[in-house]
Design a protein around this motif. Structure first.
Motif, PDB file in Angstrom:
ATOM      1  N   ASN A  64       0.809  -1.219   0.000  1.00 16.12           N
ATOM      2  CA  ASN A  64       0.000   0.000   0.000  1.00 16.12           C
ATOM      3  C   ASN A  64       0.841   1.268   0.000  1.00 16.12           C
ATOM      4  O   ASN A  64       0.370   2.338  -0.406  1.00 16.12           O
ATOM      5  N   MET A  65       2.084   1.173   0.440  1.00 14.51           N
ATOM      6  CA  MET A  65       2.973   2.341   0.432  1.00 14.51           C
ATOM      7  C   MET A  65       3.233   2.865  -0.979  1.00 14.51           C
ATOM      8  O   MET A  65       3.692   3.987  -1.151  1.00 14.51           O
ATOM      9  N   ALA A  66       2.947   2.054  -1.967  1.00 18.22           N
ATOM     10  CA  ALA A  66       3.217   2.450  -3.359  1.00 18.22           C
ATOM     11  C   ALA A  66       2.528   3.747  -3.738  1.00 18.22           C
ATOM     12  O   ALA A  66       2.954   4.439  -4.669  1.00 18.22           O
ATOM     13  N   VAL A  67       1.472   4.115  -3.027  1.00 22.71           N
ATOM     14  CA  VAL A  67       0.729   5.325  -3.385  1.00 22.71           C
ATOM     15  C   VAL A  67       1.397   6.592  -2.862  1.00 22.71           C
ATOM     16  O   VAL A  67       1.022   7.704  -3.265  1.00 22.71           O
ATOM     17  N   LEU A  68       2.374   6.445  -1.971  1.00 28.63           N
ATOM     18  CA  LEU A  68       3.056   7.612  -1.392  1.00 28.63           C
ATOM     19  C   LEU A  68       4.198   8.026  -2.318  1.00 28.63           C
ATOM     20  O   LEU A  68       5.264   7.417  -2.325  1.00 28.63           O
TER      21      LEU A  68
END
Length: 335
Positions: A64-68
């Motif tokens: 989910n960190m990919a969106v940062l």
């Protein structure tokens, strides 16, 4: 959640800012950054939030960190947490972030640090919450990697107050990071480390003796070692316990099985925190409410836990005094 949990003045000392990314914000950021997620709808994303152990959570957490991507993303994430923390009565928050995880994705340190720091710089004015930022290093990565990132943070004069140790605990003992913590100590930084969550009680002892930490994150397996319990009580070592996290990650089977009541009764310096609240069923107020419901705790135990959180923080003496004054007022209002 009761009025008690919402108004109880407290500090939060064990909070991973990346773990506050709510599904709605993840999808919003993915859309604005043109990122295609493997779980493109709110329903399909929420369906992933059932975990069998720490690693199953970490897999989703890092995905989910990919969106940062931008400073604005990091700032928006941080402000969203502060808004929720304010509603839960948090007056001071010491927030961890994972610099290595962002570097591995090609996100510059300046982007991650800049975005988070921008939100924290106005946290007191905007939300009434004083803050500190802690760089947490991934224990399943090498010490050399951690040292390299720490030197980069020091060189850029990142506004961090300390370092921590997180991620997969089993098989990655504190002894792996002795040089890292020596370097941080020489730099004048505070020292904390996750220990005794899934790893054994001996990891707590090693974090104290080998790393020289001032505070243990989790530490629930300390109760398996009576000599260690006696030491923790005598030295009043802070333990930042995260009850709902422990249940969701199967470190304990149910909240009823949680050792926190034994820890409180023994006189251990424990506080209640939310860890990665977007993934584990609630922010710190929800943790307090769940404990009150499960163990029929009243205002006196809540006061003890809140008091522990304040005195175990790295806030200035003046700031602690302000928070203790608020806590005294809260106690008086309980009648």
């Amino acid at each position: 959640m009761t009025t008690q949990e919402l108004t109880l003045p407290k500090a939060e000392l064990h909070l991973h800012i990346e773990g506050t990314l709510e599904p709605e914000l993840i999808l919003e950021m993915a859309e604005r950054n043109g990122i295609v997620l493997p779980f493109p709808t709110l329903e399909s994303l929420r369906a992933q939030y059932e975990f069998t152990d720490l690693q199953s959570f970490l897999n989703l957490y890092y995905a989910n960190m990919a969106v940062l991507i931008t400073e604005a993303d990091f700032a928006d994430m941080t402000r969203a947490y502060l808004r929720r923390a304010q509603a839960a009565g948090v007056r001071h928050a010491e927030i961890m972030f994972d610099p290595q995880a962002h570097l591995a994705r090609g996100v510059e340190l300046t982007t991650a640090v800049g975005g988070i720091a921008a939100a924290l710089a106005s946290s007191e004015a905007d939300f009434g919450i004083s803050t500190g930022l802690i760089a947490a290093f991934l224990r399943d990565e090498s010490e050399a990697s951690a040292l390299e990132v720490l030197e980069a943070l020091l060189a850029m004069e990142a506004p961090i107050i300390g370092i921590g140790l997180d991620s997969a605990e089993v098989g990655n003992p504190p002894s792996k990071f002795v040089r890292l913590f020596e370097r941080a100590r020489k730099a004048g930084l505070h020292l904390v480390a996750h220990a005794g969550e899934e790893g054994p009680a001996s990891y707590v002892t090693d974090a104290l003796d080998l790393l020289g930490v001032e505070r243990i994150d989790h530490g629930i397996r300390s109760v398996e070692d009576p000599a260690l319990v006696a030491r923790l009580v005598a030295e009043q070592v802070p333990l930042t316990v995260c009850p709902l996290s422990n249940v969701r990650l199967r470190a304990v089977n149910t909240l009823a099985d949680h050792p926190l009541p034994r820890m409180v009764e023994a006189g251990m310096n424990v506080s209640v925190n939310s860890d990665d609240p977007a993934y584990f069923g609630g922010y710190v107020g929800t943790n307090f409410a769940a404990l009150e419901k499960e163990f029929a705790w009243g205002a006196s135990v809540a006061q003890t836990l809140a008091s522990n959180s304040i005195r175990s923080s790295f806030a200035s003496d003046a700031r602690k005094g302000e928070m203790f004054a608020e806590l005294d007022s809260w106690v008086a209002a309980q009648g």
